[in-house]
Scaffold this active site. Structure first.
Site, PDB file in Angstrom:
ATOM      1  CB  SER A 168      37.224  73.025 -72.654  1.00 10.17           C
ATOM      2  OG  SER A 168      37.711  74.388 -72.155  1.00 10.17           O
ATOM      3  NE  ARG A 212      48.881  70.328 -66.953  1.00 13.37           N
ATOM      4  CZ  ARG A 212      48.031  69.715 -67.092  1.00 13.37           C
ATOM      5  NH1 ARG A 212      46.851  70.571 -68.307  1.00 13.37           N
ATOM      6  NH2 ARG A 212      47.256  68.530 -67.667  1.00 13.37           N
ATOM      7  CG  ASP A 240      33.517  74.978 -66.428  1.00 14.73           C
ATOM      8  OD1 ASP A 240      33.915  75.196 -65.992  1.00 14.73           O
ATOM      9  OD2 ASP A 240      33.322  74.535 -67.574  1.00 14.73           O
ATOM     10  CG  HIS A 285      36.593  73.411 -67.377  1.00 15.31           C
ATOM     11  ND1 HIS A 285      36.187  73.296 -68.504  1.00 15.31           N
ATOM     12  CD2 HIS A 285      37.769  73.008 -68.856  1.00 15.31           C
ATOM     13  CE1 HIS A 285      36.100  73.805 -69.814  1.00 15.31           C
ATOM     14  NE2 HIS A 285      37.249  73.388 -70.237  1.00 15.31           N
ATOM     15  CG  ASP A 286      39.251  67.624 -65.156  1.00  9.14           C
ATOM     16  OD1 ASP A 286      40.197  68.264 -65.878  1.00  9.14           O
ATOM     17  OD2 ASP A 286      39.910  66.937 -63.809  1.00  9.14           O
TER      18      ASP A 286
END
Lengths: 402, 402
Positions: free
Chosen positions: A145, A215, A345, A378-379
């Site tokens: 990232s 968040r 992602d 993306h995680d």
């Protein structure tokens, strides 16, 4: 590590004397040729691998480094072979000099006066750390990232000091949608009445409302649609009282950093109930999960750091100095590359990694590319996935000499 | 239209005497067989077509109805042929009874005490409006997004009163990601200190910070990645002062309702400037656009209405009463259907429309389906697109008898 000399920044400002927190794993070899630098993303730290022990020698709960599945003895980045360095970036809130610390010019907390830092500034600061450690050339620089952006920037800013760059789930710049998500998160923070223009420390308050919203937005974008449906779907939440009972202690996964499905929402401890028909209470499990993640984050993350790091993401764009031509921009790089992306992602999509691959191939660079079919969005770059870890292991085993 | 009898709601509560704002276009024929009901989505109103005139008979600027490209004389839903009804839903803030109005039980503003309403409640209220207008059977019921959910609910709740249902850019329920975006938007509103638990009217304040964030999140999800890149990309914004000069008057497009690219951000009035290196100022055009849209929305939209309408979206799930089996759920429907989706709509993706199509086919229903290759994301359902409008025109011309 303390640095006495001021660091000039891309903005024209500079940071006076500063500290960088770092950790190392493995042993630097005699000719100092086995160093691997790990760059972190938004909310992670220098603690990339291993665990912490408490005073009695017991492993502290949830103290694993944020890339512990990737880095360690016998792991894909094998610390029996490599000397791995994790460093907390300037402006972050896990030990390196940042907005929560004292501005030597004013003897008050920096707050919003902490200068804006860029990916390139971080790379410059990391290069000084390597200087201090006596390391001229990195066997590899690696990150996911925003960390991948730093790895890419290393190959452009210090092409002679990097033999390999491993760029995971990254992009050559943020697109409009990603800037947009960052901006909403920033506005949630800066319009929180407790933000006080970034000088909230003076008022003894924290802009927790804004941090929670930031968040929550982040978490949605880190996950894929598929994995959210699989994990939460339309399942109803237990009552809030029951859910709170099931929570781990506040801030328990502080040390890990990094967005992760592994830090889960409370487990379902009551049978699904019918709707409450309320607009303000939790009805669905996904709501409970996001609120919990938001609450936890707001307890430990610095609001000014959130602004600084998302801005560094926004600004990064090596092609911009070359009229938008990424191939021209990457002509400077001489490192060999491994690029990895993940099919689900949508924040840093495979298409963005392929742009980097193409630009490197345009320059006849040595580049390997793996597009991993993974469900986690993306995680995925932080999670254990056999194919993903296998690709990185193969690359380090077969290509990265020490 | 005033309704004296209380409306029982799905929650078990009821709304006492209430009003519905509505508009009609065209002429109801003698046997009352040419009525088309239009259902609106999150922030639109009964003003679906046509323009308003001012006192001197001039067309008011930006007073076009939110689906004016679709509905009118000679348009796809031809008001020379059909009697079209637009109705503002209960709980909305454009004239029908909602949280901003007086609760007859307490003689104070409803605020957070306004009962939670569902898609099915809206359909029941709309059916009463048709009763009052003497219309037994609709030639068609039609809507996009949340409006499409209402059209679908009509075919299940009043199967004998609907001959055709046109369901555009919709879904049989929200998935976890959509609920998640709704929840973040709601939390931004409810945690705004000016929200006061939903009773902000008493305090003479509005939770504008939260509404701005909610709207910014909404705008991101209404647009496709592609159209955001094409329209904004990484272009820098002019200075805020210049941008403000170029803005249309506040709230000018209030009457239109509906998210739309047609209500654009300020045009670029200054040459792109280099970065300001600021975390709080606008740097990119997309930021300026989102802030402007958020500011404008916060001036006219009611916070409690936002909560109610997003909750109605979350709750809608006709399959839930049938163990999650949508085919069983849609067995009740006897209408003919046109479904339309848009390829770049990631909020209500084509896959979700196809679920409805499949469930209807499982029941041997007459269903037409068009998947329009359009770049605009979810917003496409409100925009002019020749293929989209052509499909709807063909359907009404060839299939919908009066």
């Amino acid at each position: 590590m303390h640095f006495k000399d001021a660091l000039p920044l891309q903005s024209g400002a500079s940071i006076r004397a500063y500290d960088l927190s770092y950790e190392t794993y493995g042993v630097l070899n005699a000719d100092k040729s086995n160093a691997v630098l790990i760059c972190h993303a938004l909310n992670a730290s220098h603690h990339v691998a291993g665990v912490y022990l408490d005073e009695s020698g017991q492993v502290q709960a949830k103290s694993e480094g944020w890339w512990d599945s990737m880095i360690g003895p016998g792991k894909p980045v094998d610390t029996d072979r490599f000397f791995v360095i994790g460093v907390n970036n300037l402006g972050s809130c896990f030990g390196s000099t940042g907005p929560m610390q004292i501005n030597p010019d004013t003897q008050t907390v920096y707050g919003a006066d902490f200068p804006v830092v860029t990916v390139e500034d971080w790379v410059d600061a990391q290069a000084r750390l390597l200087d201090a450690l006596g390391i001229q050339t990195l066997a590899a620089v690696m990150g996911g990232s925003l960390g991948g952006m730093q790895a890419l920037a290393w190959t452009l800013r210090y092409p002679d000091r990097v033999r390999h760059a491993v760029v995971v789930a990254s992009a050559p710049n943020l697109n409009a949608e990603n800037i947009a998500f960052n901006e909403v998160a920033r506005r949630a923070i800066t319009t929180d009445p407790d933000f006080h223009g970034g000088h909230f420390y003076r008022y003894g308050v924290l802009p927790k409302r804004g941090l929670r919203i930031a968040r929550m937005i982040g978490h949605i974008t880190y996950l894929s649609d598929d994995v959210m449906n699989e994990k939460f779907g339309r399942q109803l939440a237990p009552t809030l009282v029951a859910a709170r009972t099931a929570l781990p202690p506040e801030g328990a996964d502080l040390a890990r950093g990094g967005p992760s499905l592994q830090s889960q929402a409370p487990t379902l401890v009551a049978a699904p109930s019918p709707f409450k028909y309320s607009t303000q209470d939790v009805e669905f499990q996904i709501e409970s999960y996001l609120r919990y993640q938001g609450d936890k984050f707001s307890e430990y993350f610095d609001a000014n750091t959130y602004l600084l790091i998302t801005r560094a993401l926004d600004y990064f764009d090596p092609a911009s100095a070359h009229g938008g031509n990424l191939s021209l921009a990457l002509a400077t790089a001489s490192a060999k590359f491994l690029l990895v992306s993940f099919t689900t992602d949508w924040r840093f999509s495979p298409a963005r990694s392929r742009e980097i691959v193409k630009a490197l191939l345009d320059n006849q660079r040595d580049v390997s590319y793996a597009e991993i079919d993974a469900p986690h969005g993306h995680d995925a770059f932080l999670l254990e996935d056999a194919r993903y870890l296998g690709v990185v292991r193969s690359y380090f085993n077969s290509k990265v000499a020490v």
